[in-house]
Design an enzyme around this catalytic site. Structure first.
Site, PDB file in Angstrom:
ATOM      1  N   HIS A 122      -2.602  -7.303   8.656  1.00 32.07           N
ATOM      2  CA  HIS A 122      -3.908  -7.486   8.000  1.00 32.07           C
ATOM      3  C   HIS A 122      -4.899  -8.289   8.846  1.00 32.07           C
ATOM      4  O   HIS A 122      -6.073  -8.386   8.486  1.00 32.07           O
ATOM      5  CB  HIS A 122      -3.744  -8.187   6.648  1.00 32.07           C
ATOM      6  CG  HIS A 122      -2.980  -7.395   5.641  1.00 32.07           C
ATOM      7  ND1 HIS A 122      -3.324  -6.099   5.298  1.00 32.07           N
ATOM      8  CD2 HIS A 122      -1.877  -7.698   4.895  1.00 32.07           C
ATOM      9  CE1 HIS A 122      -2.461  -5.654   4.390  1.00 32.07           C
ATOM     10  NE2 HIS A 122      -1.576  -6.596   4.140  1.00 32.07           N
ATOM     11  N   ASP A 159       4.306  -0.218   5.349  1.00 31.63           N
ATOM     12  CA  ASP A 159       4.079  -1.285   4.372  1.00 31.63           C
ATOM     13  C   ASP A 159       3.242  -0.716   3.218  1.00 31.63           C
ATOM     14  O   ASP A 159       2.418   0.178   3.421  1.00 31.63           O
ATOM     15  CB  ASP A 159       3.338  -2.438   5.059  1.00 31.63           C
ATOM     16  CG  ASP A 159       3.213  -3.685   4.192  1.00 31.63           C
ATOM     17  OD1 ASP A 159       3.992  -4.634   4.425  1.00 31.63           O
ATOM     18  OD2 ASP A 159       2.337  -3.715   3.305  1.00 31.63           O
ATOM     19  N   HIS A 161       0.847  -1.974   1.685  1.00 32.91           N
ATOM     20  CA  HIS A 161      -0.583  -2.287   1.821  1.00 32.91           C
ATOM     21  C   HIS A 161      -1.144  -1.610   3.071  1.00 32.91           C
ATOM     22  O   HIS A 161      -0.437  -1.468   4.076  1.00 32.91           O
ATOM     23  CB  HIS A 161      -0.777  -3.799   1.927  1.00 32.91           C
ATOM     24  CG  HIS A 161      -0.244  -4.571   0.751  1.00 32.91           C
ATOM     25  ND1 HIS A 161       1.007  -5.142   0.757  1.00 32.91           N
ATOM     26  CD2 HIS A 161      -0.790  -4.819  -0.462  1.00 32.91           C
ATOM     27  CE1 HIS A 161       1.211  -5.737  -0.417  1.00 32.91           C
ATOM     28  NE2 HIS A 161       0.136  -5.567  -1.173  1.00 32.91           N
ATOM     29  N   ASP A 242       7.639  -3.650   1.034  1.00 37.52           N
ATOM     30  CA  ASP A 242       7.068  -3.928  -0.282  1.00 37.52           C
ATOM     31  C   ASP A 242       6.692  -2.664  -1.059  1.00 37.52           C
ATOM     32  O   ASP A 242       6.132  -2.760  -2.152  1.00 37.52           O
ATOM     33  CB  ASP A 242       5.872  -4.886  -0.186  1.00 37.52           C
ATOM     34  CG  ASP A 242       4.965  -4.592   0.987  1.00 37.52           C
ATOM     35  OD1 ASP A 242       5.134  -3.551   1.642  1.00 37.52           O
ATOM     36  OD2 ASP A 242       4.058  -5.415   1.254  1.00 37.52           O
TER      37      ASP A 242
HETATM   38 ZN   LIG Z   1       2.400  -5.436   2.324  1.00 36.56          ZN
END
Ligand SMILES: [Zn+2]
Length: 306
Positions: A122, A159, A161, A242
Site C-alpha cells: 500500500h 492480497d 486489498h 487475508d
Molecule cells: Zn490486505
C-alpha cells in the site's frame, strides 16, 4: 536446490498499538507454521538507501526518519504507525525481498519466501498507508530490472486489498506487468479494471464480497494468458492471506487449497519463461490461525517445485 525462507527476528520489533490487526504475533504465527520445514533459512539484511530510492524520493526517507519516535508511537495516518523499531523492520523487509531476487537470480535457491513485516504493497511514492511504509515488492521488481538487467518482471498480488502502492510505483514501468486480484468494494477503494498504467501493464481484477475459490480461479484463468504472453523472466508475489474466509478485515471465502492453487499456477508460469524463479513476499493476513496455515500451504507448494 531449494526454497529459501528469508526473515529476521527484528520483524517483532515493529510494534503497533494494542488491538491493531497488523500485530507482532503475525510474524510468530508464520514462523511457527514454517518450523521444521526443510528450507534454506536466510537472515534478512537491511536495505540501504540506494534500494529504497528506486521507488521513493530522498525527502520521503528523511520525513520518515524525522517522524520515527524514540519511544511510544508516531501515527502517520488512520492505520499506519511508527514505533522505534519500525523503520529497521521495514528496511529488513525490503532487504529480504532484494536478497530473494539475488538468490534466485544466482541459482542459489529456486524460489524464496520473505516472511517479514510491516507489509509493503500500500505504500505509495511519498505516502505511507495501510500499515505500509516502503513498496517492498515494487523495489524488488526495480532491483531485478536495474541491477540484474531483466527485461520483464511479473508482480502478482493476491492480497485481498488492492496493491495501490505497487500500482503507483510501477505505473510508468513498461517492463513490469502488475496483476492484482482484490475484493471490491473494500479499502483502499482503488484497483478498478480501468486502471491500466501508462503502458497498459497493470491488470486489476475485482471480486465482490463473498467470492469463493471458484471466483478466484475464474479471475486468474482470465489473466494467466496475459501473464504467459508477457513471458516474465521473474515472478514476484505479493502474498497476502487475508482473502481467507476466516480473515476479520475482508469478506472473501478462500481457503488454504485456493492459496495452493494460485501458487501452483504462478509456479507453472515461472517455469515456462522464468526458469522457475519466484520470490514471494508476505503482505496481509490477520487471522493468526488462517495466516499460519495459509502461509505454510503456500511455502509447501513452493517447495514442490524447488
Ligand atoms: Zn490486505
Amino acid at each position: 536446490m531449494t526454497t529459501a525462507l528469508i526473515s529476521h527476528p527484528a520483524a517483532a520489533d515493529h510494534l503497533m498499538p494494542p488491538g491493531h490487526p497488523e500485530q507482532v504475533a503475525r510474524h510468530a504465527a508464520v514462523m511457527r507454521a514454517l518450523d521444521g520445514m526443510d528450507l534454506m533459512r536466510v537472515e534478512a539484511v537491511e536495505a540501504g538507501d540506494a534500494a529504497l530510492l528506486r521507488c521513493h524520493p530522498q525527502r520521503y526517507l528523511d520525513r520518515l526518519t524525522a517522524a520515527s519516535p524514540e519511544d511510544g508511537f508516531a501515527q502517520l495516518d488512520a492505520d499506519t504507525w511508527l514505533s522505534p523499531g519500525t523503520l529497521r523492520a521495514a528496511r529488513l523487509a525490503v532487504g529480504g525481498a532484494v536478497q530473494g531476487v539475488d538468490l534466485v537470480m544466482a541459482g542459489e535457491a529456486d524460489n524464496a519466501f520473505v516472511a517479514m513485516r510491516p507489509p509493503g504493497h500500500h505504500a505509495e511514492r511519498e505516502t505511507p498507508m495501510g500499515f505500509c511504509l516502503f513498496g517492498t515488492v515494487a523495489i524488488a521488481a526495480k532491483h531485478a530490472l536495474e541491477h540484474h538487467g531483466l527485461e520483464r518482471v511479473a508482480v502478482v498480488d493476491f492480497d485481498v486489498h488492492h496493491g495501490n502502492g505497487t500500482q503507483d510505483l510501477l505505473w510508468d514501468e513498461a517492463r513490469a506487468l502488475f496483476v492484482s486480484t482484490h475484493q471490491s468494494p473494500l479499502w483502499p477503494g482503488t484497483g478498478a479494471s480501468s486502471e491500466r498504467g501508462a503502458h497498459d501493464t497493470i491488470v486489476n481484477r475485482v471480486l465482490p464480497p463473498g467470492s469463493d475459490g471458484a471466483a478466484l480461479r475464474a479471475a486468474m484463468e482470465g489473466v494467466l494468458p496475459r501473464l504467459r504472453d508477457f513471458a516474465p523472466e521473474l515472478v514476484l508475489i505479493s502474498a497476502g492471506f487475508d482473502a481467507h474466509a476466516d480473515d476479520p478485515l475482508a469478506q472473501l471465502e478462500w481457503d488454504e487449497g485456493d492459496f495452493v492453487w494460485i501458487t501452483r499456477e504462478l509456479m507453472k508460469l515461472a517455469r515456462e519463461s522464468a526458469g522457475g524463479r519466484v520470490v514471494s513476499c508476505l503482505e496481509g493476513g490477520y487471522d493468526l490461525d488462517a495466516l499460519g496455515a495459509s502461509a505454510a500451504a503456500h511455502v509447501a507448494t513452493l517447495m514442490e517445485g524447488a
